[in-house]
Design an enzyme around this catalytic site. Sequence first.
Site, mmCIF file in Angstrom:
data_model
loop_
_atom_site.group_PDB
_atom_site.id
_atom_site.type_symbol
_atom_site.label_atom_id
_atom_site.label_comp_id
_atom_site.label_asym_id
_atom_site.label_seq_id
_atom_site.Cartn_x
_atom_site.Cartn_y
_atom_site.Cartn_z
ATOM 1 N N GLY A 15 0.696 -1.285 -0.114
ATOM 2 C CA GLY A 15 -0.141 -0.156 0.086
ATOM 3 C C GLY A 15 0.915 1.448 -0.094
ATOM 4 N N ILE A 17 1.658 3.924 2.330
ATOM 5 C CA ILE A 17 2.652 4.107 3.369
ATOM 6 C C ILE A 17 3.593 2.795 3.367
ATOM 7 C CG2 ILE A 17 3.179 4.713 5.638
ATOM 8 C CD1 ILE A 17 0.161 5.669 5.822
ATOM 9 N N PHE A 110 1.040 -2.785 8.740
ATOM 10 C CA PHE A 110 0.077 -1.533 7.973
ATOM 11 C C PHE A 110 -1.303 -2.267 7.455
ATOM 12 C CE2 PHE A 110 4.632 -0.672 6.745
ATOM 13 C CZ PHE A 110 4.638 0.692 7.205
ATOM 14 N N LYS A 114 -9.141 1.407 5.423
ATOM 15 C CA LYS A 114 -8.738 2.982 6.067
ATOM 16 C C LYS A 114 -9.777 3.910 5.546
ATOM 17 C CE LYS A 114 -5.898 4.499 2.354
ATOM 18 N NZ LYS A 114 -4.609 5.369 1.728
ATOM 19 N N SER A 154 -3.366 5.845 14.237
ATOM 20 C CA SER A 154 -3.763 7.283 13.418
ATOM 21 C C SER A 154 -4.067 8.385 14.518
ATOM 22 C CB SER A 154 -5.135 6.984 12.642
ATOM 23 O OG SER A 154 -5.501 8.136 12.170
ATOM 24 N N TYR A 182 -13.755 3.577 11.808
ATOM 25 C CA TYR A 182 -12.466 3.228 11.311
ATOM 26 C C TYR A 182 -11.587 3.551 12.563
ATOM 27 C CZ TYR A 182 -7.652 4.540 9.663
ATOM 28 O OH TYR A 182 -6.269 4.657 9.827
ATOM 29 N N LYS A 186 -8.950 1.455 15.111
ATOM 30 C CA LYS A 186 -7.442 1.941 15.545
ATOM 31 C C LYS A 186 -7.394 1.963 17.112
ATOM 32 C CE LYS A 186 -5.586 2.064 11.470
ATOM 33 N NZ LYS A 186 -4.576 1.172 11.251
ATOM 34 N N LEU A 252 -7.653 14.902 1.120
ATOM 35 C CA LEU A 252 -7.715 15.746 0.311
ATOM 36 C C LEU A 252 -6.364 15.867 -0.866
ATOM 37 C CD1 LEU A 252 -8.219 18.887 0.029
ATOM 38 C CD2 LEU A 252 -6.499 19.485 1.664
ATOM 39 N N PHE A 270 -14.346 21.330 2.072
ATOM 40 C CA PHE A 270 -15.680 20.845 3.027
ATOM 41 C C PHE A 270 -15.495 22.017 4.151
ATOM 42 C CE2 PHE A 270 -14.585 16.427 1.684
ATOM 43 C CZ PHE A 270 -15.461 16.332 0.465
HETATM 44 P P1 NAD Z 1 -3.316 1.396 2.097
HETATM 45 O O1 NAD Z 1 -4.716 0.900 1.957
HETATM 46 O O2 NAD Z 1 -2.559 1.968 1.041
HETATM 47 O O3 NAD Z 1 -2.346 0.061 2.554
HETATM 48 C C1 NAD Z 1 -3.106 -0.956 3.285
HETATM 49 C C2 NAD Z 1 -2.505 -2.268 2.550
HETATM 50 O O4 NAD Z 1 -3.175 -3.117 3.529
HETATM 51 C C3 NAD Z 1 -3.123 -2.395 1.094
HETATM 52 O O5 NAD Z 1 -2.117 -2.702 0.564
HETATM 53 C C4 NAD Z 1 -3.945 -3.419 1.465
HETATM 54 O O6 NAD Z 1 -4.070 -4.152 0.254
HETATM 55 C C5 NAD Z 1 -3.613 -4.319 2.596
HETATM 56 N N1 NAD Z 1 -4.682 -5.025 3.112
HETATM 57 C C6 NAD Z 1 -5.782 -4.675 3.640
HETATM 58 N N2 NAD Z 1 -6.536 -5.659 4.213
HETATM 59 C C7 NAD Z 1 -5.644 -6.643 4.195
HETATM 60 C C8 NAD Z 1 -5.580 -8.022 4.782
HETATM 61 N N3 NAD Z 1 -6.754 -8.478 5.404
HETATM 62 N N4 NAD Z 1 -4.508 -8.687 4.688
HETATM 63 C C9 NAD Z 1 -3.308 -8.296 3.937
HETATM 64 N N5 NAD Z 1 -3.334 -7.315 3.423
HETATM 65 C C10 NAD Z 1 -4.383 -6.295 3.838
HETATM 66 O O7 NAD Z 1 -3.270 2.412 3.240
HETATM 67 P P2 NAD Z 1 -1.879 3.247 3.839
HETATM 68 O O8 NAD Z 1 -2.496 4.584 3.542
HETATM 69 O O9 NAD Z 1 -0.723 2.852 3.270
HETATM 70 O O10 NAD Z 1 -2.121 3.246 5.407
HETATM 71 C C11 NAD Z 1 -1.519 1.846 5.800
HETATM 72 C C12 NAD Z 1 -1.823 2.027 7.260
HETATM 73 O O11 NAD Z 1 -1.607 3.203 7.879
HETATM 74 C C13 NAD Z 1 -3.322 1.380 7.540
HETATM 75 O O12 NAD Z 1 -3.279 0.608 8.815
HETATM 76 C C14 NAD Z 1 -3.911 2.890 7.671
HETATM 77 O O13 NAD Z 1 -5.122 2.494 8.622
HETATM 78 C C15 NAD Z 1 -3.002 3.774 8.434
HETATM 79 N N6 NAD Z 1 -2.893 4.856 8.520
HETATM 80 C C16 NAD Z 1 -3.128 5.528 7.013
HETATM 81 C C17 NAD Z 1 -3.022 6.760 7.275
HETATM 82 C C18 NAD Z 1 -3.322 7.841 6.021
HETATM 83 O O14 NAD Z 1 -3.647 8.819 5.797
HETATM 84 N N7 NAD Z 1 -3.112 7.041 4.970
HETATM 85 C C19 NAD Z 1 -3.309 7.607 8.302
HETATM 86 C C20 NAD Z 1 -3.096 7.143 9.539
HETATM 87 C C21 NAD Z 1 -3.003 5.681 9.774
HETATM 88 C C1 WQD Z 2 -8.156 16.721 5.260
HETATM 89 C C2 WQD Z 2 -8.805 18.083 5.321
HETATM 90 C C3 WQD Z 2 -11.271 17.881 4.966
HETATM 91 C C4 WQD Z 2 -11.314 16.361 1.093
HETATM 92 C C5 WQD Z 2 -8.253 11.241 7.365
HETATM 93 C C6 WQD Z 2 -8.677 10.168 8.435
HETATM 94 C C7 WQD Z 2 -7.535 10.035 9.407
HETATM 95 C C8 WQD Z 2 -6.274 9.731 8.555
HETATM 96 C C9 WQD Z 2 -6.072 10.666 7.517
HETATM 97 C C10 WQD Z 2 -6.250 7.185 8.051
HETATM 98 C C11 WQD Z 2 -10.215 18.058 6.086
HETATM 99 C C12 WQD Z 2 -10.549 18.915 3.942
HETATM 100 C C13 WQD Z 2 -10.750 16.679 2.237
HETATM 101 C C14 WQD Z 2 -11.804 17.181 0.034
HETATM 102 C C15 WQD Z 2 -11.702 19.052 1.693
HETATM 103 N N1 WQD Z 2 -6.432 8.330 7.866
HETATM 104 N N2 WQD Z 2 -11.117 18.163 2.513
HETATM 105 N N3 WQD Z 2 -12.070 18.525 0.696
HETATM 106 O O1 WQD Z 2 -10.012 13.819 7.563
HETATM 107 O O2 WQD Z 2 -7.799 15.149 8.307
HETATM 108 O O3 WQD Z 2 -7.945 12.561 7.949
HETATM 109 O O4 WQD Z 2 -7.179 10.926 6.707
HETATM 110 O O5 WQD Z 2 -5.882 7.007 9.242
HETATM 111 O O6 WQD Z 2 -8.015 9.027 10.271
HETATM 112 O O7 WQD Z 2 -9.690 10.897 9.287
HETATM 113 O O8 WQD Z 2 -7.905 14.206 6.022
HETATM 114 O O9 WQD Z 2 -7.221 14.203 3.642
HETATM 115 O O10 WQD Z 2 -9.600 13.446 4.364
HETATM 116 O O11 WQD Z 2 -9.123 15.878 4.909
HETATM 117 O O12 WQD Z 2 -11.892 20.195 1.921
HETATM 118 O O13 WQD Z 2 -12.190 16.590 -1.125
HETATM 119 O O14 WQD Z 2 -9.064 18.602 3.911
HETATM 120 O O15 WQD Z 2 -12.447 18.226 5.334
HETATM 121 O O16 WQD Z 2 -10.392 19.513 6.832
HETATM 122 P P1 WQD Z 2 -8.510 14.042 7.331
HETATM 123 P P2 WQD Z 2 -8.452 14.318 4.531
#
Ligand code: NAD
Ligand code: WQD
Length: 406
Positions: A15, A17, A110, A114, A154, A182, A186, A252, A270
């Site tokens: 994925g 990250i 990871f 999400k 998160s 979600y 976490k 975003l 938003f």
């Molecule tokens: P992503 O969806 O790109 O990566 C997650 C990966 O996990 C994907 O490759 C998906 O195919 C795999 N996956 C899902 N379910 C699975 C399963 N049952 N078995 C094996 N693989 C599985 O997401 P990301 O943005 O890279 O996020 C990675 C982690 O970080 C996630 O746990 C997410 O909740 C957390 N996180 C992400 C953000 C963000 O904004 N991207 C913020 C905070 C936390």
């Molecule tokens: C950022 C800002 C929106 C889209 C989410 C999850 C959090 C983490 C990161 C996984 C906010 C605004 C967004 C758009 C907009 N993920 N926005 N127009 O909501 O801070 O966090 O992603 O763990 O758990 O909640 O991130 O990128 O969705 O939004 O105005 O089309 O952009 O309102 O202020 P958020 P985001």
Amino acid sequence: MVIEQRRILVAGGCGYIGSHTLVSLLSDTKFQYSVVVVDDLSNSSAESLNRVADIVSLEGGFVSSNNGNSGQDIQGRLIFRKVDCTNQSALRQVFEEFAPHGGFDAVVHFAGLKAVGESKLVPLKYYEVNIGATIVLLSLMEEFGCRSIVFSSSATVYGVAKDEKAKLKETDEVGTTITNCYGRTKYMIEQILTDFHGSHAFLREQQQQHQNDEHSDKFQDWSIVILRYFNPAGAHPSGKMGEDPSGVPNNLMPFVAQVAVGRRPHVTVFGNDYDTPDGTGIRDYLHVMDLADGHVSALRYIDTNNTTEDGGEKKTKSGSGKLSIFNLGTGTGYSVLDMVNAFGKAVGKPIPYVLGPRRPGDVTIYMADPTRAKEEMEWEAKLNLDDMCNDLWSWQTNNPNGYNKE
Ligand code: NAD
Ligand code: WQD
């Protein structure tokens, strides 16, 4: 100098990250990491691993299937097994495969779902996958004697903070005001890890009382690091790797990038009636490569804590008995309009946007206090907003439709 070797299981490593973290791991200069990626590809493509191999110049690319005569496979530094982590017997096979070769030194976890909006519609799926995969991983780690884990949490676990304008600290309250399912998964996983850690600390105490042998190898201590990410953005500076959301992006920055490349007409902001200087929500955006490096720092931190000096000789214990929580953010906040404008600067033309209503569940401001990560694991974000926007733009222009798509 002999570089020490470590083998890491990276769950969800294909994925966004995870794939960037693979680059950081494979480029590390302190340890020579070999990684085994398990991913069910439910939200990613194995093409990301080709890109990782290309970026780190890995000869022969990544190894994807176990052909039964696995001696050579096992030597690879980037190995992929397509596995659903909620499937205990399938994941056990991976642990069994590597057990005769020293197993895993640590797991970086990871794997999970999400999408905040989707989680409200199908909560059981989110509990099943996010919590289920974690329990399966922990049980197998325990069974196979791997006791160090880094978990992707998160900032969302903080919910609606009492003082929305203050930078969030790891000691702030979590759990009670989370606005979506979600986020609750976490938070629940953090609690599971805490209970699990507590049970081992209790067992150690019992053992110490009965044997009075502080250095007994029988102590089943764990090292657990929970990383609370703020808002990851950007892409690898090569432009070869980045976020590849399926469908309409929820976040975003990938949405803004798709507007810039002409795939969508405009960004909807938003809400512009928040109590912030320009009325739009403020977040702590951090470059995905800084975030990736945070995982390498977490593994070093674990390694340092796990290593004891015993009569001058270095020994790596099974785990240090520590559970640590770190915010990963920059400590700087940008509004939605700041982000849209900064991206316009990277692209060289303004990004069209319209003002819309608030998105339910959104908070006004989220900013990290990242002091603990700096002081305890020597991590801090190095890249800035321009880096995030330039690198995201480079990824988007080189791969307008993401991986594997015409
Ligand atoms: P992503 O969806 O790109 O990566 C997650 C990966 O996990 C994907 O490759 C998906 O195919 C795999 N996956 C899902 N379910 C699975 C399963 N049952 N078995 C094996 N693989 C599985 O997401 P990301 O943005 O890279 O996020 C990675 C982690 O970080 C996630 O746990 C997410 O909740 C957390 N996180 C992400 C953000 C963000 O904004 N991207 C913020 C905070 C936390
Ligand atoms: C950022 C800002 C929106 C889209 C989410 C999850 C959090 C983490 C990161 C996984 C906010 C605004 C967004 C758009 C907009 N993920 N926005 N127009 O909501 O801070 O966090 O992603 O763990 O758990 O909640 O991130 O990128 O969705 O939004 O105005 O089309 O952009 O309102 O202020 P958020 P985001």
